[in-house]
Design a protein around this motif. Structure first.
Motif, PDB file in Angstrom:
ATOM      1  N   TYR A 370      32.415   4.875  88.198  1.00 39.30           N
ATOM      2  CA  TYR A 370      33.859   4.725  88.247  1.00 39.30           C
ATOM      3  C   TYR A 370      34.268   3.278  87.980  1.00 39.30           C
ATOM      4  CZ  TYR A 370      38.683   5.062  89.714  1.00 39.30           C
ATOM      5  OH  TYR A 370      40.052   5.016  89.725  1.00 39.30           O
ATOM      6  N   ALA A 373      34.104   2.861  84.243  1.00 30.64           N
ATOM      7  CA  ALA A 373      35.233   3.539  83.611  1.00 30.64           C
ATOM      8  C   ALA A 373      36.545   2.798  83.867  1.00 30.64           C
ATOM      9  CB  ALA A 373      35.332   4.967  84.144  1.00 30.64           C
ATOM     10  N   HIS A 374      36.656   2.218  85.047  1.00 30.84           N
ATOM     11  CA  HIS A 374      37.874   1.550  85.491  1.00 30.84           C
ATOM     12  C   HIS A 374      38.102   0.233  84.772  1.00 30.84           C
ATOM     13  CE1 HIS A 374      41.119   1.007  88.347  1.00 30.84           C
ATOM     14  NE2 HIS A 374      40.616  -0.115  88.809  1.00 30.84           N
ATOM     15  N   LEU A 376      35.908  -1.148  81.994  1.00 22.90           N
ATOM     16  CA  LEU A 376      35.366  -1.384  80.662  1.00 22.90           C
ATOM     17  C   LEU A 376      36.471  -1.651  79.648  1.00 22.90           C
ATOM     18  CD1 LEU A 376      32.911  -1.490  78.798  1.00 22.90           C
ATOM     19  CD2 LEU A 376      33.182   0.968  78.417  1.00 22.90           C
ATOM     20  N   GLY A 377      37.554  -0.876  79.733  1.00 18.44           N
ATOM     21  CA  GLY A 377      38.668  -1.092  78.827  1.00 18.44           C
ATOM     22  C   GLY A 377      39.293  -2.467  79.004  1.00 18.44           C
ATOM     23  N   GLY A 410      39.713   6.532  76.101  1.00 20.97           N
ATOM     24  CA  GLY A 410      39.848   7.117  77.428  1.00 20.97           C
ATOM     25  C   GLY A 410      38.754   8.123  77.730  1.00 20.97           C
ATOM     26  N   ALA A 413      35.642   6.468  79.059  1.00 18.56           N
ATOM     27  CA  ALA A 413      35.725   6.234  80.502  1.00 18.56           C
ATOM     28  C   ALA A 413      35.395   7.499  81.280  1.00 18.56           C
ATOM     29  CB  ALA A 413      37.127   5.731  80.865  1.00 18.56           C
ATOM     30  N   PHE A 416      31.685   8.016  81.471  1.00 21.94           N
ATOM     31  CA  PHE A 416      30.999   7.175  82.459  1.00 21.94           C
ATOM     32  C   PHE A 416      31.163   7.736  83.865  1.00 21.94           C
ATOM     33  CE2 PHE A 416      31.542   3.607  79.275  1.00 21.94           C
ATOM     34  CZ  PHE A 416      30.205   3.612  78.911  1.00 21.94           C
ATOM     35  N   VAL A 417      32.332   8.268  84.162  1.00 20.59           N
ATOM     36  CA  VAL A 417      32.535   8.890  85.469  1.00 20.59           C
ATOM     37  C   VAL A 417      31.566  10.050  85.655  1.00 20.59           C
ATOM     38  CG1 VAL A 417      34.141  10.228  86.875  1.00 20.59           C
ATOM     39  CG2 VAL A 417      34.934   8.176  85.709  1.00 20.59           C
ATOM     40  N   SER A 460      38.193  11.115  90.753  1.00 19.52           N
ATOM     41  CA  SER A 460      37.958  10.000  89.834  1.00 19.52           C
ATOM     42  C   SER A 460      38.458  10.328  88.433  1.00 19.52           C
ATOM     43  CB  SER A 460      36.462   9.665  89.792  1.00 19.52           C
ATOM     44  OG  SER A 460      35.977   9.318  91.072  1.00 19.52           O
ATOM     45  N   VAL A 464      41.280   8.150  86.170  1.00 16.06           N
ATOM     46  CA  VAL A 464      40.977   7.420  84.938  1.00 16.06           C
ATOM     47  C   VAL A 464      41.576   8.064  83.702  1.00 16.06           C
ATOM     48  CG1 VAL A 464      38.812   6.586  85.910  1.00 16.06           C
ATOM     49  CG2 VAL A 464      38.792   8.633  84.482  1.00 16.06           C
ATOM     50  N   SER A 465      42.081   9.272  83.808  1.00 15.16           N
ATOM     51  CA  SER A 465      42.518   9.982  82.608  1.00 15.16           C
ATOM     52  C   SER A 465      44.023  10.013  82.422  1.00 15.16           C
ATOM     53  CB  SER A 465      42.006  11.429  82.655  1.00 15.16           C
ATOM     54  OG  SER A 465      42.575  12.127  83.749  1.00 15.16           O
TER      55      SER A 465
END
Length: 474
Positions: A370, A373-374, A376-377, A410, A413, A416-417, A460, A464-465
């Protein structure tokens, strides 16, 4: 599984799923720095149920196609390389102290614009988004970089006995407090405030190390050192230290690196926690919760709930810490509930405390996935601005470059979750075979934990989505 247990787990699952589906859409919050969110081309409920189903299916697959010999072969594989890096560690610590001083200086003297100030970008983009990812993807290099420990070891110490009854609880409070401060204050917007917070943290840390000694302070109290120590257990590269055949002993003592061992990612998580107690479990859950909380307060659902609560008379200053504590209590309570139910489903003499401690490391891949994913962007978007600011910290470019992420990012991410949760299921499966002698007993012990992990997965994925929103009243 007993019928009463099934009913209890089903009610918990339906409650959280219903709350998640009712919520709508959202995304992660990273202080004042934000990355673009992806968009879904499928209904939210279908997306969430699919993600939860993937995790549940992975548990069934692992249960049917693996046995004890296969798991031991996978987790027993390792390659050891000897190395004496004392001189390198000394150099890296000197450089890290210089970097800490540079962050404070640029925070006070550099531009006040957050995208141009190197202190803001180094702390949030380079360190918190980028470096932290290397800890769980590669290995924990923080013992060789920790500037506060370097200074503490250069100074004299009173070496007072650390109160054993406190254990790691101060680090639990510390990590919750740090994330609360990051959320409610403009730490990612105001370089002057960031510099003052770094100075305050430095004074507090060095004072504690002066009283109790570096080993005790960074082994028990310092939340950053403990966070990296735990995240490092997810990584494939583990340190082997003098007098410690199994790697990091959890005390924070720097015995000198004797070498490194390469293991499958997450293999070290089947070993007991270095802090084998309730405080260690509480810190693992805190790692998972604070990243979730940081994302949740940047959602439209939180904006609506916060405004409704303040409109009903709740002071804004109470709102955020109350949500932090309540959510943490919910996450921690769910884990202890799962441990109690696991004792029943496995029909074992082990206590719920022992089961909770043994399975707690399996949550770390979820937190790592998480986190990646949270952030990396954020790292990908602002890396050019970071490089530009470092090239001339006091007079960076007026308009730094920022990478615009494509729409499909997206889904990266989301991947990765899911990968983090799949690794968590595998670690729990392997740990069960380490603890319980019978195959059926080992499989049944995981039922409650898999339910909890599925719920964590869906929560999660929901965060993230979905699109972001500015947290109100901060």
């Amino acid at each position: 599984m007993r019928r009463s247990n099934v009913r209890l787990l089903a009610r918990a699952a339906l409650a959280l799923v219903a709350g998640t589906l009712w919520a709508g859409t959202a995304l992660a919050h990273g202080g004042g720095l934000r990355a673009a969110a992806g968009s879904l081309s499928v209904p939210t409920w279908l997306f969430l149920l699919t993600g939860g189903g993937v995790v549940g299916a992975s548990f069934l697959l692992a249960s049917f196609v693996t046995d004890r010999a296969f798991i031991r072969a996978v987790h027993g594989w390792r390659r050891v390389a000897g190395a004496r890096l004392d001189a390198v560690a000394t150099l890296t610590r000197v450089l890290s102290v210089a970097a800490l001083l540079g962050i404070v200086a640029v925070g006070f003297l550099g531009p006040e614009t957050m995208f141009r100030n190197a202190a803001i970008l180094v702390v949030w983009v380079g360190w918190w988004a980028g470096y932290v990812a290397t800890v769980y993807l590669v290995g924990n290099s923080w013992p060789a970089l920790n500037p506060w420990r370097a200074v503490a070891e250069w100074l004299p110490t009173l070496d007072r006995d650390y109160p054993e009854r406190l254990g790691a609880w101060p680090s639990v409070v510390g990590i919750l407090a740090l994330v609360w401060l990051e959320v409610v204050s403009p730490l990612a917007d105001d370089p002057r405030l960031l510099a003052w917070v770094v100075v305050g943290y430095t004074v507090f840390t060095l004072a504690g190390a002066l009283v109790f000694g570096p080993d005790s302070w960074f082994g028990y109290v310092d939340p950053i050192a403990r966070l990296f120590r735990y995240y490092g257990r997810v990584a494939p590269i583990q340190r082997v230290e003098d007098g410690d055949a199994d790697g990091d002993d959890g005390t924070g003592a720097d015995r000198g690196v004797r070498g490194f061992e390469l293991r499958p990612p997450g293999a070290a998580l089947t070993d007991p926690l270095p802090d084998d107690g309730r405080d260690g479990v509480a810190f693992v859950v805190a790692i998972l919760w604070v990243t979730t909380y940081d994302g949740f307060v940047g959602t439209q659902v939180w904006v609506g709930a916060a405004r409704a609560a303040v409109g009903a008379g709740v002071p804004p200053v109470v709102l955020y810490p109350a949500a932090l504590i309540a959510g943490y209590a919910l996450f921690l309570g769910a884990w202890w509930l799962a441990a109690g139910l696991s004792r029943r489903t496995a029909d074992t003499y082990l206590t719920p405390d022992a089961i909770a401690r043994r399975f707690a490391p399996s949550l770390l891949p979820i937190a790592a996935g998480y986190h990646l994913a949270h952030f990396l962007g954020l790292f990908a978007s602002l890396s050019p601005a970071l490089v530009a600011a470092l090239s001339n910290p006091l007079q960076p470019p007026i308009n730094p470059s920022v990478v615009v992420l494509p729409g499909w990012f997206g889904m990266v991410a989301v991947a990765f979750v899911l990968l983090g949760h799949l690794l968590a299921v595998w670690v729990a499966h392997a740990s069960a075979y380490e603890v319980f002698p019978g195959r059926l007993q080992a499989v049944r012990s995981q039922y409650p934990f898999v339910v909890v992990m599925v719920l964590y997965t869906m929560t999660s994925l929901w965060i993230v989505s979905a699109p972001s929103a500015a947290p109100p009243f901060v």
